[in-house]
Design a protein around this motif. Structure first.
Motif, PDB file in Angstrom:
ATOM      1  N   UNK A  19       0.817  -1.218   0.000  1.00 59.67           N
ATOM      2  CA  UNK A  19       0.000   0.000   0.000  1.00 59.67           C
ATOM      3  C   UNK A  19       0.851   1.270   0.000  1.00 59.67           C
ATOM      4  N   UNK A  20       1.914   1.386   0.830  1.00 61.19           N
ATOM      5  CA  UNK A  20       2.719   2.619   0.777  1.00 61.19           C
ATOM      6  C   UNK A  20       3.350   2.868  -0.591  1.00 61.19           C
ATOM      7  N   UNK A  21       3.776   1.793  -1.272  1.00 64.07           N
ATOM      8  CA  UNK A  21       4.364   1.961  -2.598  1.00 64.07           C
ATOM      9  C   UNK A  21       3.305   2.449  -3.589  1.00 64.07           C
ATOM     10  N   UNK A  22       2.099   1.907  -3.468  1.00 66.02           N
ATOM     11  CA  UNK A  22       1.012   2.338  -4.350  1.00 66.02           C
ATOM     12  C   UNK A  22       0.679   3.811  -4.131  1.00 66.02           C
ATOM     13  N   UNK A  23       0.607   4.230  -2.860  1.00 68.60           N
ATOM     14  CA  UNK A  23       0.339   5.639  -2.548  1.00 68.60           C
ATOM     15  C   UNK A  23       1.448   6.525  -3.100  1.00 68.60           C
ATOM     16  N   UNK A  24       2.681   6.067  -2.984  1.00 69.68           N
ATOM     17  CA  UNK A  24       3.809   6.839  -3.514  1.00 69.68           C
ATOM     18  C   UNK A  24       3.688   6.995  -5.026  1.00 69.68           C
ATOM     19  N   UNK A  25       3.286   5.935  -5.724  1.00 67.04           N
ATOM     20  CA  UNK A  25       3.094   6.021  -7.167  1.00 67.04           C
ATOM     21  C   UNK A  25       1.969   6.992  -7.522  1.00 67.04           C
ATOM     22  N   UNK A  26       0.890   6.974  -6.741  1.00 62.30           N
ATOM     23  CA  UNK A  26      -0.205   7.922  -6.961  1.00 62.30           C
ATOM     24  C   UNK A  26       0.290   9.364  -6.844  1.00 62.30           C
ATOM     25  N   UNK A  27       1.053   9.631  -5.797  1.00 60.21           N
ATOM     26  CA  UNK A  27       1.555  10.988  -5.576  1.00 60.21           C
ATOM     27  C   UNK A  27       2.533  11.405  -6.669  1.00 60.21           C
ATOM     28  N   UNK A  28       3.305  10.451  -7.166  1.00 57.88           N
ATOM     29  CA  UNK A  28       4.338  10.784  -8.148  1.00 57.88           C
ATOM     30  C   UNK A  28       3.765  11.019  -9.539  1.00 57.88           C
ATOM     31  N   UNK A  29       2.735  10.264  -9.899  1.00 57.59           N
ATOM     32  CA  UNK A  29       2.266  10.304 -11.289  1.00 57.59           C
ATOM     33  C   UNK A  29       0.892  10.926 -11.460  1.00 57.59           C
ATOM     34  N   UNK A  30       0.180  11.259 -10.389  1.00 57.02           N
ATOM     35  CA  UNK A  30      -1.083  11.954 -10.509  1.00 57.02           C
ATOM     36  C   UNK A  30      -0.869  13.462 -10.503  1.00 57.02           C
ATOM     37  N   UNK A  31      -1.782  14.170 -11.086  1.00 63.16           N
ATOM     38  CA  UNK A  31      -1.726  15.626 -11.046  1.00 63.16           C
ATOM     39  C   UNK A  31      -1.848  16.099  -9.602  1.00 63.16           C
ATOM     40  N   UNK A  32      -1.108  17.141  -9.208  1.00 67.06           N
ATOM     41  CA  UNK A  32      -1.162  17.628  -7.822  1.00 67.06           C
ATOM     42  C   UNK A  32      -2.564  17.993  -7.346  1.00 67.06           C
ATOM     43  N   UNK A  33      -3.436  18.394  -8.266  1.00 71.54           N
ATOM     44  CA  UNK A  33      -4.793  18.777  -7.837  1.00 71.54           C
ATOM     45  C   UNK A  33      -5.597  17.586  -7.344  1.00 71.54           C
ATOM     46  N   UNK A  34      -5.143  16.362  -7.701  1.00 69.35           N
ATOM     47  CA  UNK A  34      -5.816  15.156  -7.223  1.00 69.35           C
ATOM     48  C   UNK A  34      -5.106  14.525  -6.023  1.00 69.35           C
ATOM     49  N   UNK A  35      -3.979  15.090  -5.621  1.00 67.32           N
ATOM     50  CA  UNK A  35      -3.210  14.479  -4.526  1.00 67.32           C
ATOM     51  C   UNK A  35      -2.956  15.479  -3.405  1.00 67.32           C
ATOM     52  N   UNK A  36      -1.844  16.221  -3.489  1.00 61.90           N
ATOM     53  CA  UNK A  36      -1.459  17.097  -2.376  1.00 61.90           C
ATOM     54  C   UNK A  36      -2.349  18.323  -2.257  1.00 61.90           C
ATOM     55  N   UNK A  37      -3.065  18.697  -3.340  1.00 65.27           N
ATOM     56  CA  UNK A  37      -3.946  19.861  -3.278  1.00 65.27           C
ATOM     57  C   UNK A  37      -5.393  19.481  -3.016  1.00 65.27           C
ATOM     58  N   UNK A  38      -5.654  18.204  -2.897  1.00 64.00           N
ATOM     59  CA  UNK A  38      -7.029  17.737  -2.711  1.00 64.00           C
ATOM     60  C   UNK A  38      -7.287  17.387  -1.250  1.00 64.00           C
ATOM     61  N   UNK A  39      -8.469  17.772  -0.757  1.00 70.15           N
ATOM     62  CA  UNK A  39      -8.839  17.432   0.619  1.00 70.15           C
ATOM     63  C   UNK A  39      -9.094  15.939   0.747  1.00 70.15           C
ATOM     64  N   UNK A  40      -9.768  15.374  -0.242  1.00 69.26           N
ATOM     65  CA  UNK A  40     -10.052  13.932  -0.260  1.00 69.26           C
ATOM     66  C   UNK A  40      -9.477  13.334  -1.538  1.00 69.26           C
ATOM     67  N   UNK A  41      -8.171  13.062  -1.559  1.00 68.37           N
ATOM     68  CA  UNK A  41      -7.543  12.553  -2.789  1.00 68.37           C
ATOM     69  C   UNK A  41      -8.066  11.175  -3.157  1.00 68.37           C
TER      70      UNK A  41
END
Length: 268
Positions: A19-41
């Motif tokens: 799971x941590x590796x999957x979350x890391x991949x999401x953060x790395x390859x998703x647009x920031x508006x769907x990850x670090x800028x989103x309240x509910x990514x």
């Protein structure tokens, strides 16, 4: 029924560790508006992009921390074998009631907080000219990796029948010749396991690195510094690249990371 429970348990542990590796991949390859800028990514890929990685690797220096981490980890692994092989061989010749207390004393260093050890070491390293250097950091990390390497190598060497050494001595081999020409080739899986454990510990070690090498940081320290400065995209990209070598090494060399090579069994 029991087999089904085993499969369920394996599935749970697999999901837990991946799971941590999957979350890391999401953060790395998703647009920031769907990850670090989103309240509910979201927990799925939306608008996949390479812009995060391109931005991080073009705007921030990652080559020097990467090279320093590689150099330190490799030196730590080599030093662990240079010192650990003769030490493990010597301990394997001793009775268990003598060898076991010696190994316990060696492992006491691992029980102490790294911060307590690193601060006095840093003061001495400044005087010796080893502060913020690759050899200095490798020597400090060896305090933790060397006891583990000796523990593994002692158990590996103890598994070799004494008759092999007796036969080599009868054939005229010296102790050094026996170690280099017979013992090391015979126990190469255990030696490789000791090197890998030492290498991987150094690769992600943080406490000694941030205290003893703050000016020219290693890769883990560089990730931490980017997080504290608010460079989240850089930290995410660096974390992804930081994880790749460990995954590759584990997959390629997994046959050496077996229980029989890591138990450090002691003969009585």
């Amino acid at each position: 029924m029991s087999n089904k429970l085993v499969y369920v348990g394996i599935a749970i542990f697999t999901v837990y560790f991946l799971a941590p590796i999957y979350i890391l991949l999401l953060l790395a390859f998703n647009s920031p508006k769907y990850t670090i800028e989103s309240v509910y990514p979201p927990l799925i890929f939306k608008s996949p992009t390479l812009n995060n990685l391109i931005f991080a690797f073009t705007q921030y220096d990652f080559i020097h921390p990467l090279l320093k981490s590689l150099a330190v980890a490799t030196l730590v692994g080599i030093l662990a074998l240079i010192v650990g092989i003769p030490a493990g061989y010597g301990l394997s010749k001793l009775p268990g009631k003598i060898a076991y207390p010696i190994i316990v004393v060696l492992l006491i260093t691992n029980m102490m907080p790294g911060l307590v050890v690193a601060i006095p070491i840093s003061a001495e390293f400044i005087r010796l000219g080893l502060f913020d250097t690759i050899p200095g950091l490798a020597f400090a990390q060896e305090l933790v990796t060397l006891p583990l390497a000796v523990f593994i190598l002692q158990g590996t060497f103890s598994s070799i029948p004494r008759e092999i050494e007796y036969q080599a001595k009868i054939d005229g081999a010296s102790t050094l010749s026996y170690i280099l020409r017979v013992l090391v080739p015979t126990t190469s899986p255990g030696i490789i396991a000791a090197f890998l454990i030492s290498w991987m510990f150094s690769w992600d070690e943080f406490t000694y690195a941030i205290i003893l090498s703050p000016i020219h940081p290693t890769w883990p320290v560089e990730i931490y510094l980017n997080i504290t400065r608010g460079n989240i995209l850089a930290a995410i990209a660096f974390s992804l690249v930081f994880t790749i070598p460990v995954i590759i090494l584990t997959i390629l060399l997994q046959k050496y990371l077996r229980g029989e090579y890591l138990t450090g069994g002691i003969k009585s």
